[in-house]
Design an enzyme around this catalytic site. Structure first.
Site, PDB file in Angstrom:
ATOM      1  N   ASN A  28      11.919  12.325 -36.616  1.00  0.00           N
ATOM      2  CA  ASN A  28      12.877  11.640 -35.736  1.00  0.00           C
ATOM      3  C   ASN A  28      14.329  11.915 -36.116  1.00  0.00           C
ATOM      4  OD1 ASN A  28      10.627  10.605 -34.487  1.00  0.00           O
ATOM      5  ND2 ASN A  28      10.808   8.548 -35.374  1.00  0.00           N
ATOM      6  N   TYR A  48      14.433 -10.591 -37.507  1.00  0.00           N
ATOM      7  CA  TYR A  48      13.330  -9.733 -37.974  1.00  0.00           C
ATOM      8  C   TYR A  48      12.762 -10.220 -39.316  1.00  0.00           C
ATOM      9  CZ  TYR A  48      15.549  -6.414 -34.693  1.00  0.00           C
ATOM     10  OH  TYR A  48      16.135  -5.808 -33.602  1.00  0.00           O
ATOM     11  N   LYS A  51      12.070   3.270 -34.677  1.00  0.00           N
ATOM     12  CA  LYS A  51      11.356   2.676 -35.812  1.00  0.00           C
ATOM     13  C   LYS A  51      10.167   3.560 -36.167  1.00  0.00           C
ATOM     14  CE  LYS A  51       7.580   0.289 -37.330  1.00  0.00           C
ATOM     15  NZ  LYS A  51       6.143   0.603 -37.050  1.00  0.00           N
ATOM     16  N   SER A  52      10.020   3.876 -37.448  1.00  0.00           N
ATOM     17  CA  SER A  52       8.759   4.439 -37.910  1.00  0.00           C
ATOM     18  C   SER A  52       8.513   4.000 -39.342  1.00  0.00           C
ATOM     19  CB  SER A  52       8.735   5.968 -37.836  1.00  0.00           C
ATOM     20  OG  SER A  52       7.461   6.405 -38.277  1.00  0.00           O
ATOM     21  N   ILE A  94      17.889   4.264 -32.479  1.00  0.00           N
ATOM     22  CA  ILE A  94      17.363   3.657 -33.713  1.00  0.00           C
ATOM     23  C   ILE A  94      15.832   3.585 -33.677  1.00  0.00           C
ATOM     24  CG2 ILE A  94      19.441   2.406 -34.412  1.00  0.00           C
ATOM     25  CD1 ILE A  94      18.263  -0.095 -32.965  1.00  0.00           C
TER      26      ILE A  94
HETATM   27  N1  LIG Z   1      18.567  -5.604 -30.139  1.00  0.00           N
HETATM   28  C1  LIG Z   1      17.356  -5.949 -29.777  1.00  0.00           C
HETATM   29  O1  LIG Z   1      17.140  -6.963 -29.090  1.00  0.00           O
HETATM   30  C2  LIG Z   1      16.187  -5.091 -30.192  1.00  0.00           C
HETATM   31  C3  LIG Z   1      14.947  -5.280 -29.559  1.00  0.00           C
HETATM   32  C4  LIG Z   1      13.876  -4.460 -29.952  1.00  0.00           C
HETATM   33  C5  LIG Z   1      14.083  -3.505 -30.952  1.00  0.00           C
HETATM   34  N2  LIG Z   1      15.299  -3.376 -31.573  1.00  0.00           N
HETATM   35  C6  LIG Z   1      15.497  -2.394 -32.671  1.00  0.00           C
HETATM   36  O2  LIG Z   1      15.151  -1.116 -32.206  1.00  0.00           O
HETATM   37  C7  LIG Z   1      14.198  -0.534 -33.085  1.00  0.00           C
HETATM   38  C8  LIG Z   1      13.332   0.480 -32.372  1.00  0.00           C
HETATM   39  O3  LIG Z   1      12.732  -0.063 -31.231  1.00  0.00           O
HETATM   40  P1  LIG Z   1      11.168  -0.357 -31.105  1.00  0.00           P
HETATM   41  O4  LIG Z   1      10.599  -0.567 -32.453  1.00  0.00           O
HETATM   42  O5  LIG Z   1      11.016  -1.401 -30.079  1.00  0.00           O
HETATM   43  O6  LIG Z   1      10.556   0.964 -30.447  1.00  0.00           O
HETATM   44  P2  LIG Z   1      10.577   2.539 -30.731  1.00  0.00           P
HETATM   45  O7  LIG Z   1      11.418   2.869 -31.903  1.00  0.00           O
HETATM   46  O8  LIG Z   1      10.894   3.188 -29.427  1.00  0.00           O
HETATM   47  O9  LIG Z   1       9.050   2.848 -31.029  1.00  0.00           O
HETATM   48  C9  LIG Z   1       8.441   2.526 -32.250  1.00  0.00           C
HETATM   49  C10 LIG Z   1       6.980   2.970 -32.193  1.00  0.00           C
HETATM   50  O10 LIG Z   1       6.908   4.398 -32.066  1.00  0.00           O
HETATM   51  C11 LIG Z   1       6.105   4.935 -33.128  1.00  0.00           C
HETATM   52  N3  LIG Z   1       6.727   6.213 -33.507  1.00  0.00           N
HETATM   53  C12 LIG Z   1       7.845   6.382 -34.262  1.00  0.00           C
HETATM   54  N4  LIG Z   1       8.151   7.684 -34.370  1.00  0.00           N
HETATM   55  C13 LIG Z   1       7.192   8.355 -33.681  1.00  0.00           C
HETATM   56  C14 LIG Z   1       6.983   9.740 -33.432  1.00  0.00           C
HETATM   57  N5  LIG Z   1       7.807  10.674 -33.913  1.00  0.00           N
HETATM   58  N6  LIG Z   1       5.900  10.085 -32.683  1.00  0.00           N
HETATM   59  C15 LIG Z   1       5.072   9.138 -32.189  1.00  0.00           C
HETATM   60  N7  LIG Z   1       5.225   7.811 -32.384  1.00  0.00           N
HETATM   61  C16 LIG Z   1       6.286   7.431 -33.130  1.00  0.00           C
HETATM   62  C17 LIG Z   1       6.134   3.907 -34.220  1.00  0.00           C
HETATM   63  O11 LIG Z   1       4.955   3.964 -34.992  1.00  0.00           O
HETATM   64  P3  LIG Z   1       4.965   4.294 -36.587  1.00  0.00           P
HETATM   65  O12 LIG Z   1       5.793   3.242 -37.253  1.00  0.00           O
HETATM   66  O13 LIG Z   1       3.522   4.214 -36.941  1.00  0.00           O
HETATM   67  O14 LIG Z   1       5.538   5.675 -36.729  1.00  0.00           O
HETATM   68  C18 LIG Z   1       6.191   2.608 -33.424  1.00  0.00           C
HETATM   69  O15 LIG Z   1       4.911   2.219 -33.017  1.00  0.00           O
HETATM   70  C19 LIG Z   1      13.452  -1.745 -33.653  1.00  0.00           C
HETATM   71  O16 LIG Z   1      12.713  -1.426 -34.792  1.00  0.00           O
HETATM   72  C20 LIG Z   1      14.610  -2.676 -33.893  1.00  0.00           C
HETATM   73  O17 LIG Z   1      15.294  -2.323 -35.096  1.00  0.00           O
HETATM   74  C21 LIG Z   1      16.352  -4.139 -31.173  1.00  0.00           C
END
Ligand SMILES: NC(=O)c1ccc[n+]([C@@H]2O[C@H](COP(=O)([O-])OP(=O)(O)OC[C@H]3O[C@@H](n4cnc5c(N)ncnc54)[C@H](OP(=O)(O)O)[C@@H]3O)[C@@H](O)[C@H]2O)c1
Length: 291
Positions: free
Chosen positions: A252, A61, A242-243, A240
């Site tokens: 969250n 990242y 992300k926001s 986990i």
């Molecule tokens: N191990 C792996 O291979 C792997 C792969 C992918 C991800 N990850 C980890 O998992 C974390 C989370 O996954 P992700 O980022 O893919 O997806 P996610 O957390 O499911 O979704 C993030 C998205 O949702 C929005 N959001 C956050 N809270 C919200 C709410 N209460 N209402 C509406 N929208 C909301 C965020 O926008 P805003 O920021 O504008 O709120 C962002 O666009 C990553 O950040 C990373 O740390 C790990």
């Protein structure tokens, strides 16, 4: 070495695995990908101020530096914050190689230890993921990590690790209601491995507009994201989300003062396309993808 001390207002699980015993991990952590630099620093700082005590970063990242700066600048004792990082494919292998990855990650973060260190992807083409797990288990003794685990491991990858006599504390996998990956979860649970859900609220897939989710949310007076995150933690998964937005970060984290009924849980479970062999377009296949 200090250990993560759960605060009274945090809900946490206990990690168990090879050389890992009773390490507490908060059920909700802040995802940090794809934030970097000042945006990542500010998001982590606001999350810590809102009460988050679990942060998810990775070598890939390019934000371990920003996460570490925010932790150290928060004034919160290091032992009260749980930090996960992950390493890339080039470091897979013996203890020296994985230790090099670990020390470089700690150097970037400015931290003395990670609470959890993960093999980010199995990269089966290299066939060094089992050896990497052996190295991680050995590195717990150095005090540079408190626990270790894997990410994106399919049941077959996990079985290869188990066959070597090793039990990871965590398998962090893609999991959200429309693609819940039950076989991966069931394999984790059977082996005593805690499942951590990444992309837990679907990363803008439309999940939060699904009428089943919005219906439950409006009936309970909660937001769609809270309903989905409650579904994860009520089923025993770490999540986990992300926001970058302080308001959504608070939203969250606020999922411990209500419950989903068995009927609501069943309705959300029924959204899973992976149960019939389907897959979300956002989920990569660990047999062919990895870094
Ligand atoms: N191990 C792996 O291979 C792997 C792969 C992918 C991800 N990850 C980890 O998992 C974390 C989370 O996954 P992700 O980022 O893919 O997806 P996610 O957390 O499911 O979704 C993030 C998205 O949702 C929005 N959001 C956050 N809270 C919200 C709410 N209460 N209402 C509406 N929208 C909301 C965020 O926008 P805003 O920021 O504008 O709120 C962002 O666009 C990553 O950040 C990373 O740390 C790990």
């Amino acid at each position: 070495m200090s250990t993560f001390q759960p605060g009274t207002d945090q809900r946490y699980a206990l990690l168990e695995g090879t050389n890992v015993h009773d390490v507490p991990i908060p059920m909700i952590g802040l995802g940090t990908w794809p934030m970097t630099g000042a945006q990542c620093h500010d998001a982590v700082a606001s999350a810590l101020a809102a009460g988050y005590r679990h942060l998810d970063t990775a070598e890939n990242y390019a934000n371990e530096d920003a996460v570490g700066r925010a932790v150290l600048g928060s004034g919160i004792p290091r032992e009260e914050v749980f930090v996960t990082s992950k390493f890339n494919r080039q470091w897979h292998g013996g203890t020296e190689s994985v230790r090099t990855a670990l020390e470089a990650g700690l150097e970037r973060a400015g931290l003395e230890y990670f609470d959890l260190f993960l093999v980010h992807w199995p990269n089966p083409d290299q066939n060094r993921y089992v050896q990497s797990c052996e190295s991680l288990a050995a590195l717990v003794e150095t005090g540079l990590i408190r626990s270790w685990g894997v990410s994106n491991f399919s049941p077959a990858h996990l079985q290869a690790v188990l066959d070597a006599g090793l039990v990871p504390a965590v398998n962090q996998v893609y999991c959200e209601p429309e693609d819940a990956q039950r076989p991966a979860q069931e394999a984790n649970t059977a082996a005593g491995v805690l499942t951590a859900a990444y992309t837990p609220i679907g990363r803008g897939s439309g999940l939060l507009q699904n009428p089943v989710i919005t219906g439950v949310a409006s009936r309970l007076g909660r937001t769609p994201a809270q309903v989905v995150l409650r579904w994860h933690v009520q089923q025993g998964r770490i999540a986990i989300p992300k926001s970058a937005d302080p308001r959504r970060q608070r939203e969250n984290l606020d999922v411990f003062s209500f419950e989903l009924s068995a009927e609501d849980t069943a309705a959300i479970d029924a959204l899973d396309v992976s149960a019939s062999g389907g897959k979300s377009p956002g989920r990569a296949d660990p047999e062919v993808f990895g870094h």
